[in-house]
Write an enzyme that holds these catalytic residues in place. Structure first.
Site, mmCIF file in Angstrom:
data_model
loop_
_atom_site.group_PDB
_atom_site.id
_atom_site.type_symbol
_atom_site.label_atom_id
_atom_site.label_comp_id
_atom_site.label_asym_id
_atom_site.label_seq_id
_atom_site.Cartn_x
_atom_site.Cartn_y
_atom_site.Cartn_z
ATOM 1 N N ARG A 158 0.837 -1.219 0.000
ATOM 2 C CA ARG A 158 0.000 0.000 0.000
ATOM 3 C C ARG A 158 0.866 1.261 0.000
ATOM 4 O O ARG A 158 0.550 2.257 0.655
ATOM 5 C CB ARG A 158 -0.965 0.043 1.194
ATOM 6 N N SER A 208 -10.751 -0.840 3.684
ATOM 7 C CA SER A 208 -10.025 -1.199 4.912
ATOM 8 C C SER A 208 -9.497 0.061 5.582
ATOM 9 O O SER A 208 -8.841 0.885 4.940
ATOM 10 C CB SER A 208 -8.848 -2.111 4.591
ATOM 11 N N GLU A 278 -4.847 2.993 6.669
ATOM 12 C CA GLU A 278 -4.765 2.838 5.209
ATOM 13 C C GLU A 278 -5.599 3.949 4.558
ATOM 14 O O GLU A 278 -5.247 4.465 3.510
ATOM 15 C CB GLU A 278 -5.299 1.448 4.800
HETATM 16 C C1 LIG Z 1 -15.846 -1.229 -0.423
HETATM 17 C C2 LIG Z 1 -14.388 -0.911 -0.675
HETATM 18 C C3 LIG Z 1 -13.492 -1.945 -0.904
HETATM 19 C C4 LIG Z 1 -12.139 -1.663 -1.111
HETATM 20 N N1 LIG Z 1 -11.286 -2.706 -1.338
HETATM 21 C C5 LIG Z 1 -9.969 -2.443 -1.538
HETATM 22 C C6 LIG Z 1 -9.060 -3.521 -1.781
HETATM 23 O O1 LIG Z 1 -9.418 -4.679 -1.834
HETATM 24 N N2 LIG Z 1 -7.746 -3.206 -1.952
HETATM 25 C C7 LIG Z 1 -7.286 -1.917 -1.907
HETATM 26 O O2 LIG Z 1 -6.090 -1.702 -2.087
HETATM 27 N N3 LIG Z 1 -8.127 -0.885 -1.697
HETATM 28 C C8 LIG Z 1 -9.450 -1.113 -1.510
HETATM 29 N N4 LIG Z 1 -10.306 -0.067 -1.294
HETATM 30 C C9 LIG Z 1 -9.774 1.303 -1.195
HETATM 31 C C10 LIG Z 1 -9.758 2.087 -2.516
HETATM 32 O O3 LIG Z 1 -10.756 1.661 -3.409
HETATM 33 C C11 LIG Z 1 -8.402 2.008 -3.191
HETATM 34 O O4 LIG Z 1 -7.372 2.503 -2.349
HETATM 35 C C12 LIG Z 1 -8.366 2.813 -4.504
HETATM 36 O O5 LIG Z 1 -7.152 2.554 -5.148
HETATM 37 C C13 LIG Z 1 -8.525 4.325 -4.291
HETATM 38 O O6 LIG Z 1 -8.750 4.922 -5.553
HETATM 39 P P1 LIG Z 1 -9.566 6.286 -5.685
HETATM 40 O O7 LIG Z 1 -9.563 6.680 -7.119
HETATM 41 O O8 LIG Z 1 -10.899 6.173 -5.054
HETATM 42 O O9 LIG Z 1 -8.639 7.267 -4.852
HETATM 43 P P2 LIG Z 1 -9.108 8.420 -3.849
HETATM 44 O O10 LIG Z 1 -9.753 7.807 -2.651
HETATM 45 O O11 LIG Z 1 -9.855 9.473 -4.582
HETATM 46 O O12 LIG Z 1 -7.685 9.001 -3.413
HETATM 47 C C14 LIG Z 1 -6.839 8.224 -2.600
HETATM 48 C C15 LIG Z 1 -5.441 8.817 -2.665
HETATM 49 O O13 LIG Z 1 -4.939 8.631 -3.985
HETATM 50 C C16 LIG Z 1 -4.487 9.875 -4.503
HETATM 51 N N5 LIG Z 1 -4.751 9.895 -5.943
HETATM 52 C C17 LIG Z 1 -5.938 9.705 -6.569
HETATM 53 N N6 LIG Z 1 -5.782 9.826 -7.906
HETATM 54 C C18 LIG Z 1 -4.468 10.100 -8.115
HETATM 55 C C19 LIG Z 1 -3.675 10.358 -9.270
HETATM 56 N N7 LIG Z 1 -4.192 10.373 -10.507
HETATM 57 N N8 LIG Z 1 -2.348 10.613 -9.103
HETATM 58 C C20 LIG Z 1 -1.781 10.616 -7.856
HETATM 59 N N9 LIG Z 1 -2.489 10.401 -6.732
HETATM 60 C C21 LIG Z 1 -3.806 10.139 -6.862
HETATM 61 C C22 LIG Z 1 -5.300 10.935 -3.779
HETATM 62 O O14 LIG Z 1 -4.619 12.182 -3.784
HETATM 63 C C23 LIG Z 1 -5.418 10.333 -2.392
HETATM 64 O O15 LIG Z 1 -4.295 10.646 -1.601
HETATM 65 C C24 LIG Z 1 -11.678 -0.320 -1.094
HETATM 66 C C25 LIG Z 1 -12.592 0.713 -0.871
HETATM 67 C C26 LIG Z 1 -13.936 0.431 -0.664
HETATM 68 C C27 LIG Z 1 -14.908 1.563 -0.446
#
Ligand SMILES: Cc1cc2nc3c(=O)[nH]c(=O)nc-3n(C[C@H](O)[C@H](O)[C@H](O)COP(=O)(O)OP(=O)(O)OC[C@H]3O[C@@H](n4cnc5c(N)ncnc54)[C@H](O)[C@@H]3O)c2cc1C
Length: 284
Positions: A158, A208, A278
């Site tokens: 992560r 998580s 996380e």
């Molecule tokens: C029900 C559920 C299940 C999940 N299961 C998992 C799982 O199994 N495994 C897992 O790893 N995660 C999981 N997640 C967490 C999440 O979906 C991941 O971490 C995902 O990668 C976040 O992407 P996002 O676009 O929503 O980022 P955001 O939540 O919008 O942003 C998260 C971070 O990423 C940065 N970011 C976003 N876009 C960019 C970009 N283009 N360039 C640089 N930085 C950027 C943001 O600045 C922020 O700091 C889960 C979440 C939920 C709600």
């Protein structure tokens, strides 16, 4: 202006962003950063808001979202170039349908490619770094985009280098294996069935809450500390999976912050283990 961030985050809490801006291509992205720098306005970059908790007072300055050309994917043999705004679940399924294997693990992760690279998102037997060849990153301080190799991304559990130095993921170059569409799609269904069984998907959450400490399960530690089902305000430690905090209707970011602190203190007292978040708290 004054865009409610509760509408743009999966856990459905958070006050307004002063400005909510989308960049459709690299030129627009550069313009937004240049204008913000001139005006002395901070930028908060978000994808689909599935890993963040926005403060109740919202986010001062600009919330920047990638769209337009960053939603495009190109396939060439075993290589895939995906824009940072592509949904990981869509990419995973599309690769599987084309007989490209390696991204099945990502089908149930609800964020974007950009967010997944930032966090080295992973599940079951995989993580984004496993398929990454290179990543195109825009460095706002240098006002230019560069391609970083997988090694230069310094991926860990992560973790990526972008957590140390603010950069914007624009594209991911991934290399997949030659697979069988039916087998890959079956694997996706299996993973998703496991997810539906083990995660509280019917309530808003940010995934998580804590990273797993080395060799341990954060969820199990929280459960053993007797916290499953414990609530503060509208934020509840899920009875389905203790490493999820769910919004049971009227949670505030303050409720979630307090619950996170309570979990950390209790797990420290009961197990002597320091949990590390996380999820990310952004804004005020
Ligand atoms: C029900 C559920 C299940 C999940 N299961 C998992 C799982 O199994 N495994 C897992 O790893 N995660 C999981 N997640 C967490 C999440 O979906 C991941 O971490 C995902 O990668 C976040 O992407 P996002 O676009 O929503 O980022 P955001 O939540 O919008 O942003 C998260 C971070 O990423 C940065 N970011 C976003 N876009 C960019 C970009 N283009 N360039 C640089 N930085 C950027 C943001 O600045 C922020 O700091 C889960 C979440 C939920 C709600």
């Amino acid at each position: 202006m004054n865009e409610s961030m509760a509408r743009h985050t999966s856990i459905r809490v958070g006050g307004p962003a002063d400005l909510y801006v989308t960049a459709e291509d690299k030129d627009q992205l550069e313009q937004v950063y240049a204008l913000a720098e001139d005006a002395g306005v901070p930028i908060t970059l978000l994808g689909l808001g599935t890993n963040v908790v926005v403060g109740d007072n919202g986010i001062r300055g600009i919330v920047l979202i990638l769209a337009g050309t960053f939603r495009e994917t190109m396939f060439s043999g075993l290589q895939v170039r995906a824009g940072a705004a592509v949904r990981l679940s869509v990419l995973s399924r599309e690769c599987a349908s084309r007989g490209l294997t390696g991204l099945e693990f990502a089908s149930g992760i609800p964020g974007t490619v950009g967010g997944a690279v930032f966090q080295n998102a992973g599940a079951y037997d995989g993580q984004i770094s496993d398929v990454t060849e290179s990543v195109c990153v825009f460095w706002p301080d240098e006002k230019r985009a560069v391609w970083l190799s997988c090694a230069e991304m310094r991926f860990g559990y992560r973790y990526s280098v972008l957590q140390e130095r603010q950069g914007v993921v624009l594209y991911l170059n991934a290399r997949l294996g030659l697979g069988d569409p039916e087998a890959s799609l079956r694997k996706i269904e299996e993973y998703n069935a496991r997810r539906r069984k083990s995660q509280p998907l019917s309530y808003p959450s940010a995934g998580s809450v804590f990273k797993n400490p080395p060799g341990l399960s954060a969820g199990r530690l929280i459960e053993e500390a007797g916290l499953k089902g414990f609530s503060l305000g509208g934020a509840t430690i899920s009875p389905v999976h203790a490493n999820f905090i769910v919004n049971t209707g009227n949670a505030t970011a303050k409720d979630i912050r307090m619950l996170v602190e309570h979990i950390k203190n209790t797990v420290w007292e009961t197990h002597g283990v320091r949990l590390q978040e996380e999820i990310r708290f952004v804004g005020t």
